[in-house]
Design a protein around this motif. Structure first.
Motif, short mmCIF file in Angstrom:
data_model
loop_
_atom_site.label_atom_id
_atom_site.label_comp_id
_atom_site.label_asym_id
_atom_site.label_seq_id
_atom_site.Cartn_x
_atom_site.Cartn_y
_atom_site.Cartn_z
N ILE A 125 14.21 9.89 -7.51
CA ILE A 125 13.49 9.90 -6.23
C ILE A 125 13.02 8.50 -5.86
N MET A 126 12.58 7.72 -6.85
CA MET A 126 12.07 6.39 -6.55
C MET A 126 13.18 5.45 -6.11
N PHE A 179 0.82 -1.21 0.00
CA PHE A 179 0.00 0.00 0.00
C PHE A 179 0.86 1.26 0.00
N LEU A 180 1.87 1.29 0.85
CA LEU A 180 2.64 2.51 1.06
C LEU A 180 3.47 2.93 -0.15
N LEU A 181 4.30 2.03 -0.67
CA LEU A 181 5.24 2.43 -1.71
C LEU A 181 4.57 2.86 -3.02
N PRO A 182 3.66 2.06 -3.60
CA PRO A 182 3.01 2.53 -4.83
C PRO A 182 2.22 3.82 -4.62
N SER A 183 1.62 3.97 -3.43
CA SER A 183 0.85 5.19 -3.15
C SER A 183 1.77 6.40 -3.06
N ILE A 184 2.89 6.24 -2.36
CA ILE A 184 3.83 7.36 -2.20
C ILE A 184 4.43 7.76 -3.55
N THR A 185 4.86 6.76 -4.34
CA THR A 185 5.47 7.09 -5.63
C THR A 185 4.44 7.71 -6.58
N ALA A 226 9.20 -3.61 -7.42
CA ALA A 226 9.43 -2.95 -8.71
C ALA A 226 8.23 -2.20 -9.28
N PRO A 227 6.98 -2.67 -9.11
CA PRO A 227 5.84 -1.93 -9.66
C PRO A 227 5.71 -0.50 -9.14
N SER A 228 6.40 -0.19 -8.06
CA SER A 228 6.38 1.18 -7.56
C SER A 228 6.90 2.17 -8.59
N PHE A 229 7.80 1.70 -9.46
CA PHE A 229 8.28 2.56 -10.54
C PHE A 229 7.13 2.95 -11.45
N ALA A 230 6.31 1.96 -11.78
CA ALA A 230 5.23 2.20 -12.74
C ALA A 230 4.17 3.14 -12.18
N THR A 231 3.81 2.97 -10.92
CA THR A 231 2.79 3.85 -10.35
C THR A 231 3.29 5.29 -10.24
N GLY A 232 4.61 5.45 -10.09
CA GLY A 232 5.17 6.79 -10.05
C GLY A 232 5.24 7.44 -11.43
N LEU A 282 13.05 3.48 -2.55
CA LEU A 282 13.21 2.03 -2.40
C LEU A 282 14.34 1.71 -1.43
N CYS A 283 15.40 2.49 -1.49
CA CYS A 283 16.51 2.28 -0.56
C CYS A 283 16.09 2.60 0.87
N LEU A 284 15.37 3.70 1.05
CA LEU A 284 14.92 4.09 2.38
C LEU A 284 13.95 3.07 2.98
#
Length: 300
Positions: A91-92, A61-67, A104-110, A96-98
């Motif tokens: 930024i992404m 929930f958190l990562l895709p939403s934030i990106t 990986a899908p967090s890239f796409a939502t951003g 991801l490091c933090l």
């Protein structure tokens, strides 16, 4: 390790969830509710049960939403398209490091709000609602406990990803084709490839064919049918059939039919060709890195 046997019920649940998303967008006449990477996340989490994605459900929930929120904000800045994409990638990687995550899908939502020029608040509401649902189902079914996985962050891989991706953005921008700078499913798969211990050439070819084929399925279906819901209903099983024939599991491939139905006209018209060029570049670079560069770095 024996491959996991997939259940028909998981496919029906996953495809039904994606169709529900497109159906809601159709009823509300709001294309910004259609989120291609939700199809990829749903497949990876509910159907394929990807251990690296299931790790720590809260991050689903958190990562895709934030990106997505970051991408939505960057899209409103008075910057060129290529600079927006480059800034978001940087930024992404930091996020991801933090979060110590390899989702990986967090890239796409951003990237999505920049690619489709999302401006409505419904985009953010949709991201929050659908990713929250994905997380809750994973938690309720205890999928993260059935497939334990401890994510390890390889900072060298993060740097390699960023360098290769930014070089692509620079090249296509200099060629006057900035719209080619980011094809989200390709970047998602590329990021995952770099995490693998090995990357055979045969797999690179299969993945190129799979993603280009999925993009072509979405392109042809939407060219012939003037219904986003019908395109989704027909194209998703066709993508499944393609992956089955190639004997590969690529959750990101399922994002292509949805990406095709929301892309701006200029990007839509060149989607199959751009996907072929992007996969050739990124997967070729990944193969060279895995086969020749990484062994030398490790031996030092």
């Amino acid at each position: 390790m024996k491959p996991q046997k997939l259940k028909l019920s998981d496919y029906l649940l996953g495809f039904g969830f994606v169709l529900l998303m497109v159906g809601i967008a159709t009823v509300l006449n709001d294309v910004e509710i259609i989120l291609p990477e939700i199809a990829a996340l749903t497949t990876g989490l509910w159907i394929y049960h990807e251990p690296g994605w299931l790790n720590q459900p809260a991050k689903i929930f958190l990562l895709p939403s934030i990106t997505a929120i970051v991408g939505f904000g960057i899209n409103r800045l008075p910057l060129s398209y290529a600079v927006k994409i480059s800034l978001l990638l940087l930024i992404m990687i930091v996020l991801l490091c933090l979060f110590r995550s390899t989702l990986a899908p967090s890239f796409a939502t951003g990237l999505l709000p920049i690619i489709v020029n999302a401006t409505e608040l419904s985009f953010i509401i949709a991201i929050l609602g659908f990713t929250l649902t994905l997380m809750l189902v994973v938690s309720l079914r205890k999928l993260h406990l059935q497939h334990p996985y401890h994510a390890t962050i390889n900072y060298r891989v993060m740097l390699v990803f960023l360098i290769i991706a930014l070089l692509w953005v620079l090249v296509v921008s200099l060629l006057g084709r900035p719209q080619m700078a980011a094809i989200p499913p390709v970047l998602v798969v590329f990021f995952e490839i770099l995490q693998k211990p090995m990357y055979p050439g045969k797999m690179a070819i299969k993945q190129m064919v799979a993603l280009t084929g999925a993009a072509t399925i979405g392109f042809v279906a939407y060219s012939l049918l003037d219904s986003r819901l019908l395109v989704t209903l027909i194209a998703l099983p066709l993508v499944w059939a393609l992956l089955y024939l190639l004997q590969v599991r690529i959750p990101a491939a399922y994002a292509f039919p949805l990406l095709a139905i929301i892309l701006p006209h200029q990007m839509f018209q060149s989607l199959p060709l751009v996907t072929l060029l992007a996969t050739s570049y990124f997967f070729g670079a990944a193969y060279l890195y895995q086969q020749y560069i990484k062994p030398r770095l490790i031996s030092r």
